[in-house]
Write an enzyme that holds these catalytic residues in place. Structure first.
Site, PDB file in Angstrom:
ATOM      1  N   LYS A  17       0.836  -1.203   0.000  1.00  0.00           N
ATOM      2  CA  LYS A  17       0.000   0.000   0.000  1.00  0.00           C
ATOM      3  C   LYS A  17       0.867   1.249   0.000  1.00  0.00           C
ATOM      4  CE  LYS A  17       0.933   0.964   4.501  1.00  0.00           C
ATOM      5  NZ  LYS A  17       1.602   2.199   4.989  1.00  0.00           N
ATOM      6  N   GLY A 108       9.762  -1.012   4.475  1.00  0.00           N
ATOM      7  CA  GLY A 108       9.811   0.072   3.495  1.00  0.00           C
ATOM      8  C   GLY A 108       8.656   1.041   3.562  1.00  0.00           C
ATOM      9  N   GLY A 109       7.736   0.873   4.522  1.00  0.00           N
ATOM     10  CA  GLY A 109       6.603   1.776   4.617  1.00  0.00           C
ATOM     11  C   GLY A 109       5.469   1.453   3.676  1.00  0.00           C
ATOM     12  N   GLY A 111       3.780  -1.691   3.942  1.00  0.00           N
ATOM     13  CA  GLY A 111       2.913  -2.687   4.553  1.00  0.00           C
ATOM     14  C   GLY A 111       3.144  -4.105   4.096  1.00  0.00           C
ATOM     15  N   GLY A 112       4.389  -4.470   3.773  1.00  0.00           N
ATOM     16  CA  GLY A 112       4.654  -5.829   3.301  1.00  0.00           C
ATOM     17  C   GLY A 112       4.378  -6.886   4.349  1.00  0.00           C
ATOM     18  N   ASP A 147      -2.154  -2.024   9.992  1.00  0.00           N
ATOM     19  CA  ASP A 147      -2.254  -2.057   8.530  1.00  0.00           C
ATOM     20  C   ASP A 147      -2.830  -3.361   7.989  1.00  0.00           C
ATOM     21  OD1 ASP A 147      -1.232   0.485   8.299  1.00  0.00           O
ATOM     22  OD2 ASP A 147       0.807  -0.152   7.838  1.00  0.00           O
TER      23      ASP A 147
END
Length: 313
Positions: A17, A108-109, A111-112, A147
């Site tokens: 996302k 990485g920001g 949402g993985g 998230d």
């Protein structure tokens, strides 16, 4: 359910996302922050295959098939925790092995890890024939992290509270992005801590208003209209200054993206991935090409896309 009734495998894809808008309130007594966010799921997917097993195990590789540094494979792994949560919820006494192929940048920001957890919820529900309803899966997702519910939902949505109270947002058109990532992750708690430090140092200039965070209606108007230009003027991330303070090179990445033709740029979530909004598909392809040629790890993606779903059994 008997073991013979369990399918051999279930494959689920879940999207990463981008936070199009992120307003962060003051730190609360429990150490967390209330937020108002607009999420968009984009075409960078985590691929998870669940197979029956006696215990709960997970294997994580990248798109190249090699192990991914920095991703735990013990009970700290969010997907593994999600699988155990479903098993407890439905009374399943066996286990599961999860094979995860990651495309979303680690820390990485985007949402993985949350996408992995959402994929595990959907996969285990399907594998064990549990028949959990969407509200039940959303409730389990909220227990795992802020998230995770959005990774289940997908599309575009407004998130409030901790970011897990979701309301779908109407997006009439496709938006094209180029995401620029690197190997150095940024832990989300550390970025929030830096935000609190910056706010304390600079009061009252950037201290949050003593109100509940809220979404700028222009963002929702832009999504409804399908206008990248309107959306460009409404993008916001309160964590961006903190992420750039911890990683000054991010400012150079943002500047390079705008110079290469992006209509807007921002740090995605807590970073360090930078999201560049393009005017259209062709502009995104040119942007991806030019940044890649300059030695940056750039990838063209688009949104909105659907949330975690079974793709094969």
């Amino acid at each position: 359910m008997t073991l013979s009734a369990i399918p051999d495998r279930v494959r689920v894809r879940a999207p990463g996302k981008i936070n199009l808008f992120l307003e962060v309130g003051a730190v609360q007594p429990d150490g967390y922050h209330d937020v108002a966010s607009v999420y968009q799921a984009v075409s960078l997917f985590e691929d998870l295959v669940a197979t029956p097993a006696d215990d709960f195990t997970v294997r994580v590789v990248g798109e190249d098939g090699l192990p991914v540094p920095g991703v735990p494979t013990d009970d700290r792994n969010l997907a593994l925790r999600a699988a155990r949560l479903v098993a407890r919820e439905v009374g399943y006494l066996g286990g599961v092995h999860l094979d995860i192929r990651k495309a979303v940048p680690v820390a990485g920001g985007m949402g993985g890890g949350s996408a992995d957890a959402a994929a595990a919820l959907v996969a285990c529900d399907a594998l064990w024939g549990a028949g959990l309803t969407s509200p039940a899966l959303q409730e389990l997702a909220a227990r795992l992290g802020a998230d995770v519910p959005f990774a289940l939902l997908g599309g575009s949505a407004v998130g409030t509270g901790r970011g897990d109270r979701l309301s779908p947002a109407l997006a009439r058109a496709r938006f094209d992005w180029v995401v620029v990532s690197d190997d150095g992750g940024l832990p989300t708690p550390g970025v929030y801590t830096e935000l609190d430090r910056l706010r304390a140092r600079n009061r009252p200039d950037i201290a949050p208003e003593p109100t509940v965070p809220d979404v700028d209606p222009v963002v929702l108007q832009a999504l409804r209209s399908g206008s990248p230009e309107l959306l460009a003027g409404a993008l916001r991330n309160d964590l961006q200054d903190a992420a750039c303070a911890l990683r000054p090179d991010l400012s150079a990445t943002i500047a390079a993206g705008v110079a290469a033709g992006a209509v807007a740029a921002l740090v995605s979530g807590s970073g360090p991935t930078v999201a560049l909004l393009a005017a259209d598909v062709e502009a995104a392809r040119r942007l991806e090409h030019d940044l890649s040629a300059a030695g940056r790890r750039a990838r063209h993606v688009y949104g909105p896309v659907t949330g975690a779903k079974v793709v094969t059994r």
